[in-house]
Design a protein around this motif. Structure first.
Motif, PDB file in Angstrom:
ATOM      1  N   ILE A 126     -34.250  11.396  -1.566  1.00 39.98           N
ATOM      2  CA  ILE A 126     -32.796  11.504  -1.690  1.00 39.98           C
ATOM      3  C   ILE A 126     -32.129  10.843  -0.488  1.00 39.98           C
ATOM      4  O   ILE A 126     -31.180  10.067  -0.644  1.00 39.98           O
ATOM      5  CB  ILE A 126     -32.357  12.984  -1.840  1.00 39.98           C
ATOM      6  CG1 ILE A 126     -32.779  13.520  -3.212  1.00 39.98           C
ATOM      7  CG2 ILE A 126     -30.849  13.130  -1.638  1.00 39.98           C
ATOM      8  CD1 ILE A 126     -32.594  15.021  -3.381  1.00 39.98           C
ATOM      9  N   GLU A 127     -32.632  11.131   0.707  1.00 37.25           N
ATOM     10  CA  GLU A 127     -32.047  10.541   1.915  1.00 37.25           C
ATOM     11  C   GLU A 127     -32.109   9.015   1.858  1.00 37.25           C
ATOM     12  O   GLU A 127     -31.138   8.329   2.171  1.00 37.25           O
ATOM     13  CB  GLU A 127     -32.768  11.034   3.167  1.00 37.25           C
ATOM     14  CG  GLU A 127     -32.172  10.474   4.441  1.00 37.25           C
ATOM     15  CD  GLU A 127     -32.848  11.016   5.695  1.00 37.25           C
ATOM     16  OE1 GLU A 127     -32.751  10.337   6.725  1.00 37.25           O
ATOM     17  OE2 GLU A 127     -33.463  12.100   5.640  1.00 37.25           O
ATOM     18  N   SER A 128     -33.224   8.488   1.429  1.00 37.99           N
ATOM     19  CA  SER A 128     -33.385   7.040   1.332  1.00 37.99           C
ATOM     20  C   SER A 128     -32.390   6.433   0.339  1.00 37.99           C
ATOM     21  O   SER A 128     -31.763   5.397   0.608  1.00 37.99           O
ATOM     22  CB  SER A 128     -34.820   6.714   0.916  1.00 37.99           C
ATOM     23  OG  SER A 128     -34.980   5.345   0.730  1.00 37.99           O
ATOM     24  N   ARG A 129     -32.223   7.094  -0.814  1.00 39.78           N
ATOM     25  CA  ARG A 129     -31.275   6.590  -1.825  1.00 39.78           C
ATOM     26  C   ARG A 129     -29.838   6.651  -1.324  1.00 39.78           C
ATOM     27  O   ARG A 129     -29.053   5.733  -1.551  1.00 39.78           O
ATOM     28  CB  ARG A 129     -31.434   7.382  -3.114  1.00 39.78           C
ATOM     29  CG  ARG A 129     -32.713   7.064  -3.843  1.00 39.78           C
ATOM     30  CD  ARG A 129     -32.774   7.782  -5.193  1.00 39.78           C
ATOM     31  NE  ARG A 129     -34.148   7.887  -5.610  1.00 39.78           N
ATOM     32  CZ  ARG A 129     -34.806   9.014  -5.807  1.00 39.78           C
ATOM     33  NH1 ARG A 129     -34.189  10.169  -5.665  1.00 39.78           N
ATOM     34  NH2 ARG A 129     -36.058   9.024  -6.174  1.00 39.78           N
ATOM     35  N   VAL A 130     -29.485   7.749  -0.652  1.00 42.45           N
ATOM     36  CA  VAL A 130     -28.126   7.883  -0.116  1.00 42.45           C
ATOM     37  C   VAL A 130     -27.865   6.799   0.928  1.00 42.45           C
ATOM     38  O   VAL A 130     -26.823   6.130   0.904  1.00 42.45           O
ATOM     39  CB  VAL A 130     -27.872   9.292   0.475  1.00 42.45           C
ATOM     40  CG1 VAL A 130     -26.537   9.346   1.208  1.00 42.45           C
ATOM     41  CG2 VAL A 130     -27.921  10.353  -0.623  1.00 42.45           C
ATOM     42  N   CYS A 131     -28.810   6.602   1.849  1.00 41.89           N
ATOM     43  CA  CYS A 131     -28.639   5.570   2.887  1.00 41.89           C
ATOM     44  C   CYS A 131     -28.473   4.188   2.261  1.00 41.89           C
ATOM     45  O   CYS A 131     -27.608   3.408   2.683  1.00 41.89           O
ATOM     46  CB  CYS A 131     -29.824   5.579   3.853  1.00 41.89           C
ATOM     47  SG  CYS A 131     -29.812   6.971   4.986  1.00 41.89           S
ATOM     48  N   SER A 132     -29.269   3.891   1.270  1.00 39.22           N
ATOM     49  CA  SER A 132     -29.177   2.592   0.595  1.00 39.22           C
ATOM     50  C   SER A 132     -27.816   2.423  -0.078  1.00 39.22           C
ATOM     51  O   SER A 132     -27.176   1.363   0.027  1.00 39.22           O
ATOM     52  CB  SER A 132     -30.297   2.478  -0.437  1.00 39.22           C
ATOM     53  OG  SER A 132     -30.202   1.270  -1.129  1.00 39.22           O
ATOM     54  N   LEU A 133     -27.366   3.470  -0.753  1.00 41.39           N
ATOM     55  CA  LEU A 133     -26.063   3.429  -1.421  1.00 41.39           C
ATOM     56  C   LEU A 133     -24.933   3.244  -0.415  1.00 41.39           C
ATOM     57  O   LEU A 133     -24.033   2.415  -0.605  1.00 41.39           O
ATOM     58  CB  LEU A 133     -25.866   4.730  -2.209  1.00 41.39           C
ATOM     59  CG  LEU A 133     -24.666   4.826  -3.137  1.00 41.39           C
ATOM     60  CD1 LEU A 133     -24.809   3.856  -4.291  1.00 41.39           C
ATOM     61  CD2 LEU A 133     -24.542   6.247  -3.667  1.00 41.39           C
ATOM     62  N   LEU A 134     -24.989   3.980   0.692  1.00 43.80           N
ATOM     63  CA  LEU A 134     -23.950   3.863   1.712  1.00 43.80           C
ATOM     64  C   LEU A 134     -23.999   2.504   2.416  1.00 43.80           C
ATOM     65  O   LEU A 134     -22.952   1.945   2.764  1.00 43.80           O
ATOM     66  CB  LEU A 134     -24.064   5.000   2.733  1.00 43.80           C
ATOM     67  CG  LEU A 134     -23.823   6.410   2.191  1.00 43.80           C
ATOM     68  CD1 LEU A 134     -24.006   7.441   3.293  1.00 43.80           C
ATOM     69  CD2 LEU A 134     -22.460   6.544   1.539  1.00 43.80           C
ATOM     70  N   ASP A 135     -25.202   1.973   2.614  1.00 47.44           N
ATOM     71  CA  ASP A 135     -25.326   0.630   3.203  1.00 47.44           C
ATOM     72  C   ASP A 135     -24.713  -0.424   2.284  1.00 47.44           C
ATOM     73  O   ASP A 135     -24.020  -1.334   2.744  1.00 47.44           O
ATOM     74  CB  ASP A 135     -26.788   0.291   3.490  1.00 47.44           C
ATOM     75  CG  ASP A 135     -27.347   1.010   4.697  1.00 47.44           C
ATOM     76  OD1 ASP A 135     -26.561   1.653   5.429  1.00 47.44           O
ATOM     77  OD2 ASP A 135     -28.575   0.943   4.900  1.00 47.44           O
ATOM     78  N   ASP A 136     -24.958  -0.291   0.986  1.00 50.55           N
ATOM     79  CA  ASP A 136     -24.345  -1.232   0.031  1.00 50.55           C
ATOM     80  C   ASP A 136     -22.829  -1.126   0.077  1.00 50.55           C
ATOM     81  O   ASP A 136     -22.116  -2.127   0.073  1.00 50.55           O
ATOM     82  CB  ASP A 136     -24.839  -0.959  -1.394  1.00 50.55           C
ATOM     83  CG  ASP A 136     -26.276  -1.384  -1.625  1.00 50.55           C
ATOM     84  OD1 ASP A 136     -26.827  -2.120  -0.775  1.00 50.55           O
ATOM     85  OD2 ASP A 136     -26.846  -0.962  -2.652  1.00 50.55           O
TER      86      ASP A 136
END
Length: 189
Positions: A126-136
Motif C-alpha cells: 500500500i505504501e509503495s502504491r501511495v508513493c507512486s501515485l503521489l509522485d505521479d
C-alpha cells in the motif's frame, strides 16, 4: 487477503496413534508450533501444540500416543477466511497456528508468522502504491511522507490548500486496502 493466499502446505500431520515422542521430534525438529491430528480421510480431529506436548511429558505420559495429549475441539478456518478473521481467532483462542480445511479436509495451515508476513507485505505494498501515485501527481517531486498502519494511510507534508488535501485523500482511497486517509499539513504546524 484470504487464508488460501497465505497458508502453508503441505502440512506435516500426525495421527491419534502416533507415538508422542515421534510428534515431539516433528515439533522440535521442524520448529512447528502445532501439528494437526488427522484421521484416515485427512479430516482434522485434534491438534497437538507445543504446550500440549510439554504438559503430557511433564505429567509422565511421554510414552503415550498423540491421542492422549491432543486438544479437541479444534478451531479451524476455511480457505476463504479473511486475514482479520484469522487474526481474531488466533488471538482470542491463544493459538500460534490454525488448520485450514475445505469440505472438512485439511488443505493447509496458517501460522502467526504467515499472518505477520501478509500484514507487513500489505502495508508495504500500500505504501509503495501511495508513493507512486503521489509522485505521479506531483511530477516526481517527492513532497510528502507516507506512513501505513493497518488500512490507514497518513500523508505528511505541505499542501497548497484544503482542496489539495481532499484530492490527495481521494486519490489515496482509490488504492485497494485503504480504508482511511489522514492528511497532516506540516505547513500548518
Amino acid at each position: 487477503m484470504r487464508a488460501r493466499d497465505i497458508l502453508s502446505r503441505p502440512v506435516v500431520t500426525v495421527r491419534r496413534d502416533t507415538p508422542l515422542s515421534e510428534a515431539v521430534a516433528l515439533l522440535t525438529g521442524h520448529g512447528f508450533a502445532a501439528l494437526p491430528v488427522v484421521d484416515d480421510g485427512e479430516r482434522v480431529v485434534g491438534i497437538l501444540s507445543e504446550s500440549d506436548a510439554m504438559a503430557a511429558i511433564e505429567s509422565g505420559r511421554e510414552g503415550s500416543v498423540v491421542g492422549v495429549a491432543m486438544r479437541t475441539p479444534v478451531q479451524v478456518v476455511g480457505p476463504t477466511a479473511e486475514v482479520p478473521e484469522i487474526v481474531k481467532v488466533i488471538l482470542d483462542h491463544h493459538r500460534r497456528s490454525l488448520p485450514v480445511v475445505e469440505a472438512g479436509v485439511l488443505v493447509g495451515i496458517v501460522s502467526r508468522r504467515d499472518l505477520l508476513r501478509a500484514l507487513a507485505r500489505d502495508e508495504q505494498a500500500i505504501e509503495s502504491r501511495v508513493c507512486s501515485l503521489l509522485d505521479d501527481y506531483s511530477g516526481s517531486h517527492r513532497q510528502w511522507d507516507v506512513e501505513v498502519a493497518g488500512n490507514t494511510v497518513t500523508i505528511r507534508g505541505i499542501c497548497a490548500d484544503e482542496t489539495e488535501q481532499r484530492v490527495l485523500a481521494a486519490m489515496t482511497r482509490t488504492i485497494a486496502g485503504v480504508e482511511d486517509v489522514q492528511i497532516v499539513d506540516t505547513a500548518a504546524l
